[in-house]
Scaffold this active site. Sequence first.
Site, PDB file in Angstrom:
ATOM      1  N   ARG A 164       0.939  -1.321   0.091  1.00  0.00           N
ATOM      2  CA  ARG A 164       0.048  -0.052  -0.064  1.00  0.00           C
ATOM      3  C   ARG A 164       0.802   1.370   0.004  1.00  0.00           C
ATOM      4  O   ARG A 164       0.314   2.257   0.423  1.00  0.00           O
ATOM      5  CB  ARG A 164      -1.014   0.096   1.111  1.00  0.00           C
ATOM      6  CG  ARG A 164      -2.034  -1.133   1.168  1.00  0.00           C
ATOM      7  CD  ARG A 164      -3.027  -0.874   0.206  1.00  0.00           C
ATOM      8  NE  ARG A 164      -4.291  -1.728   0.475  1.00  0.00           N
ATOM      9  CZ  ARG A 164      -4.344  -3.060   0.238  1.00  0.00           C
ATOM     10  NH1 ARG A 164      -3.253  -3.895  -0.589  1.00  0.00           N
ATOM     11  NH2 ARG A 164      -5.423  -3.754   0.417  1.00  0.00           N
ATOM     12  N   SER A 237     -10.988  -1.238   3.239  1.00  0.00           N
ATOM     13  CA  SER A 237     -10.190  -1.306   4.597  1.00  0.00           C
ATOM     14  C   SER A 237     -10.121   0.207   5.078  1.00  0.00           C
ATOM     15  O   SER A 237      -9.274   0.770   4.583  1.00  0.00           O
ATOM     16  CB  SER A 237      -9.102  -2.067   4.345  1.00  0.00           C
ATOM     17  OG  SER A 237      -9.001  -3.144   3.695  1.00  0.00           O
ATOM     18  N   GLU A 333      -5.530   3.356   6.557  1.00  0.00           N
ATOM     19  CA  GLU A 333      -5.118   3.587   5.003  1.00  0.00           C
ATOM     20  C   GLU A 333      -5.920   4.324   4.311  1.00  0.00           C
ATOM     21  O   GLU A 333      -5.303   5.201   3.345  1.00  0.00           O
ATOM     22  CB  GLU A 333      -5.753   2.229   4.620  1.00  0.00           C
ATOM     23  CG  GLU A 333      -5.020   1.723   3.191  1.00  0.00           C
ATOM     24  CD  GLU A 333      -5.998   0.655   2.232  1.00  0.00           C
ATOM     25  OE1 GLU A 333      -6.531  -0.293   2.921  1.00  0.00           O
ATOM     26  OE2 GLU A 333      -5.831   0.776   1.071  1.00  0.00           O
TER      27      GLU A 333
END
Length: 337
Positions: A164, A237, A333
């Site tokens: 990520r 998420s 995130e």
Amino acid sequence: MKIETRYPLLAHNTFGMDVKAARFVEYDSEEELCDFLNAEKVHLHPFLHIGGGSNLLFKGDYDGLILHSAIRGREVVAETADYVDVRVGAGEVWDDFVAYTVGQGWYGAENLSLIPGEVGASAVQNIGAYGVEVKDLIVSVDTIEVATAEKRVFPTEECRYAYRESIFKNELKGRYIVTYVTYRLSKLPVFHLDYGNIRAELEKMQCPLSLQTVRDVVIAIRKSKLPDPAELGNAGSFFMNPIVSRNKFEELLKEYPSMPHYIVDENRVKIPAGWMIDQCGWKGKALGRAAVHDKQALVLVNLGGATGAEVMHLAEEVVRSVRDRFGIEIHPEVNYI
Ligand code: EPU
């Protein structure tokens, strides 16, 4: 090119925040973008470039310029007997591209089916699911430098990809705008079936293994766990899965022998934040109009009319619980704007 003021962002953020941007500009080509950057000196003022808005949490109105790419198109730029390279406009919807690769019989993107968002953001965020990260497919990323309006192509090796993460989220944040991404897909069958319950679900379907059946299984698993933003505002998420040292992992495993985990390398292990949040008893719990999703604790949802502050408050409480119980710091995130 579309230029708007006091522009409502409700349709541009999957969390469903009813906020406005002071200015909103959508461009259709690299040329339009360059002209705009040259004319407006965008780098001297606050601005934000968005994709599908599936990874953002607006705290309130945005008092600056929001840019959005409407650059479309897919072009095969190289082909051998083994693979094909496709250059795709940053404004293309990611899952439309995945559906296209599956239709063409090209392997590589099928595990990333149904991830919300657009092609440009895929390269910034290094989206990933079911054992595949988009960095595994990216050959190069075409960009325009905001300050100079000059083109620069980043080969994958220069993108500093990690879980990520990319150079565009870190060292070069806000300095380059992604205009096209070139992906390499395999013409020879290569499947990634070892993550979670993919293989078990395929067996249940009793269909022959194919690109389409893998895509169908991934879509079915995602739909069973992840809320549809059209029904319940969310940004997938909310937290990243933390990576901890092997020592820390072994210490936790003594206490929680069935703890799910993924070995990153010799010294590091990834622990699912969703599992930890679930263990803390948060699944399905609400604070005001923000809640932890009842089917996947890694996802925070807007029950209707929640403010950014309400969601952030819930996120802080979740982070605190995980820290108190597991001694691990989890990080969003989602980007707070
Ligand atoms: N788990 C629980 N309770 C929960 C949620 C998860 O016990 O409420 C356990 C699961 O049983 C499983 C483990 O935690 O053993 C991992 O769960 P899952 O396979 O659902 O994946 P994840 O680690 O929670 C990550 C990605 C997802 C991606 C899936 C599948 C991140 C931050 N998230 O989630 O990506 O779809 O793996 O690969 O890495 C996204 O980024 O928005 C996203 C949805």
